[in-house]
Design an enzyme around this catalytic site. Structure first.
Site, PDB file in Angstrom:
ATOM      1  N   ASN A 106       7.098   9.570  -1.571  1.00  0.00           N
ATOM      2  CA  ASN A 106       8.284  10.508  -1.218  1.00  0.00           C
ATOM      3  C   ASN A 106       8.793  10.816   0.097  1.00  0.00           C
ATOM      4  O   ASN A 106       9.333  11.741   0.316  1.00  0.00           O
ATOM      5  CB  ASN A 106       7.955  11.841  -2.076  1.00  0.00           C
ATOM      6  CG  ASN A 106       9.120  12.813  -2.532  1.00  0.00           C
ATOM      7  OD1 ASN A 106       9.184  13.975  -2.491  1.00  0.00           O
ATOM      8  ND2 ASN A 106      10.298  12.087  -2.479  1.00  0.00           N
ATOM      9  N   ASP A 136       8.810  -1.601  -1.287  1.00  0.00           N
ATOM     10  CA  ASP A 136       8.384  -0.478  -0.369  1.00  0.00           C
ATOM     11  C   ASP A 136       8.574  -0.836   1.114  1.00  0.00           C
ATOM     12  O   ASP A 136       8.243  -1.871   1.520  1.00  0.00           O
ATOM     13  CB  ASP A 136       6.909  -0.338  -0.405  1.00  0.00           C
ATOM     14  CG  ASP A 136       6.263   0.729   0.520  1.00  0.00           C
ATOM     15  OD1 ASP A 136       6.976   1.621   1.239  1.00  0.00           O
ATOM     16  OD2 ASP A 136       5.324   1.038   0.088  1.00  0.00           O
ATOM     17  N   CYS A 149      10.356   7.723   1.713  1.00  0.00           N
ATOM     18  CA  CYS A 149      11.309   6.501   1.873  1.00  0.00           C
ATOM     19  C   CYS A 149      12.089   6.259   0.894  1.00  0.00           C
ATOM     20  O   CYS A 149      13.256   6.818   0.781  1.00  0.00           O
ATOM     21  CB  CYS A 149      10.586   5.214   2.402  1.00  0.00           C
ATOM     22  SG  CYS A 149       9.446   5.316   3.801  1.00  0.00           S
ATOM     23  N   ARG A 150      11.816   5.406  -0.187  1.00  0.00           N
ATOM     24  CA  ARG A 150      12.502   5.170  -1.373  1.00  0.00           C
ATOM     25  C   ARG A 150      13.165   6.419  -2.130  1.00  0.00           C
ATOM     26  O   ARG A 150      14.253   6.225  -2.658  1.00  0.00           O
ATOM     27  CB  ARG A 150      11.837   4.359  -2.126  1.00  0.00           C
ATOM     28  CG  ARG A 150      11.768   2.852  -1.563  1.00  0.00           C
ATOM     29  CD  ARG A 150      10.790   1.802  -2.150  1.00  0.00           C
ATOM     30  NE  ARG A 150       9.363   2.566  -2.418  1.00  0.00           N
ATOM     31  CZ  ARG A 150       8.127   2.068  -2.979  1.00  0.00           C
ATOM     32  NH1 ARG A 150       8.305   0.949  -3.693  1.00  0.00           N
ATOM     33  NH2 ARG A 150       7.046   2.823  -2.897  1.00  0.00           N
ATOM     34  N   SER A 151      12.350   7.128  -2.820  1.00  0.00           N
ATOM     35  CA  SER A 151      12.859   8.118  -3.465  1.00  0.00           C
ATOM     36  C   SER A 151      13.805   9.146  -2.832  1.00  0.00           C
ATOM     37  O   SER A 151      14.622   9.752  -3.552  1.00  0.00           O
ATOM     38  CB  SER A 151      11.626   8.948  -4.365  1.00  0.00           C
ATOM     39  OG  SER A 151      10.787   9.521  -3.751  1.00  0.00           O
ATOM     40  N   CYS A 199       8.590   7.452  -6.021  1.00  0.00           N
ATOM     41  CA  CYS A 199       8.013   6.665  -5.306  1.00  0.00           C
ATOM     42  C   CYS A 199       6.474   6.845  -5.109  1.00  0.00           C
ATOM     43  O   CYS A 199       5.955   7.654  -5.509  1.00  0.00           O
ATOM     44  CB  CYS A 199       8.725   6.174  -4.329  1.00  0.00           C
ATOM     45  SG  CYS A 199       9.102   7.298  -2.815  1.00  0.00           S
TER      46      CYS A 199
HETATM   47  P1  4NP Z   1       7.806   5.374  -0.266  1.00  0.00           P
HETATM   48  O1  4NP Z   1       7.076   4.595   0.870  1.00  0.00           O
HETATM   49  O2  4NP Z   1       6.887   5.278  -1.388  1.00  0.00           O
HETATM   50  O3  4NP Z   1       9.022   4.683  -0.366  1.00  0.00           O
HETATM   51  O4  4NP Z   1       8.024   6.870   0.200  1.00  0.00           O
HETATM   52  C1  4NP Z   1       5.866   4.959   1.525  1.00  0.00           C
HETATM   53  C2  4NP Z   1       5.584   5.714   2.287  1.00  0.00           C
HETATM   54  C3  4NP Z   1       4.373   5.881   2.722  1.00  0.00           C
HETATM   55  C4  4NP Z   1       3.348   5.337   2.492  1.00  0.00           C
HETATM   56  C5  4NP Z   1       3.480   4.150   1.407  1.00  0.00           C
HETATM   57  C6  4NP Z   1       4.755   3.997   0.873  1.00  0.00           C
HETATM   58  N1  4NP Z   1       1.818   5.307   2.677  1.00  0.00           N
HETATM   59  O5  4NP Z   1       1.201   4.535   2.310  1.00  0.00           O
HETATM   60  O6  4NP Z   1       1.648   6.280   3.426  1.00  0.00           O
END
Ligand code: 4NP
Length: 157
Positions: free
Chosen positions: A11, A125, A13-15, A8
């Site tokens: 790294n 997201d 939340c989703r992945s 994602c």
């Molecule tokens: P992820 O979520 O891609 O599912 O881990 C996010 C975590 C942090 C950010 C964006 C998405 N960020 O912009 O910091």
């Protein structure tokens, strides 16, 4: 050994959620010695961090512990290490295509390609949504994990 990495943006939340859910499914099926699971981000902001506390809490409610996972950035080397490089959404798929060495594109897909019934291509997201966003991620990831495992068993075992 079949190797799978979920990717994602952050790294956190989703992945890592996909890593935890898919690993639990693999172990439940007694396949822990045959399928290796990892996750990574296309962005570097959160490298070294544990998963977002909201992601950990939501996963824990479904019996999955994400606390040992640490964020890392996806690398070109991932395309030689992993048989399956699975992006959580089309933006991350596009970022991975740029990183992918020529001739290795067959490793790359969207996670939700393995959940055709979900009716969408992206795991949204949850970072700025919170609450239900994390439950939605878990629902989509659980569905796709079952489809992915069925695909791997049919194709490789
Ligand atoms: P992820 O979520 O891609 O599912 O881990 C996010 C975590 C942090 C950010 C964006 C998405 N960020 O912009 O910091």
């Amino acid at each position: 050994m079949i190797k799978v990495v979920f990717v994602c943006l952050g790294n956190i939340c989703r992945s890592p959620t996909a890593e935890g859910v898919f690993r639990a499914l693999v172990e439940e099926q007694g396949l822990g010695g045959r399928i290796a699971v990892d996750s990574a981000g296309t962005g570097a902001w959160h490298v070294g961090q544990a998963p977002d506390p909201r992601a950990q809490k939501a996963a824990r409610r479904r019996g999955i512990d994400l606390s040992a996972i640490r964020a890392r950035k996806a690398t070109q080397g991932d395309f030689t290490t992993f048989d399956y490089v699975l992006a959580m959404d089309p933006d991350n798929l596009a970022a991975l295509k740029k990183l992918c060495p020529p001739g290795e594109e067959h490793r790359l897909a969207l996670l939700l390609d393995y959940a055709p019934g979900a009716g969408r291509r992206d795991v949204p997201d949850p970072y700025y949504i919170g609450g239900q966003g994390f439950e939605h991620v878990l629902d989509l990831v659980e569905k796709a994990s079952r489809g992915l495992l069925a695909h791997i068993q049919k194709t490789h075992f």
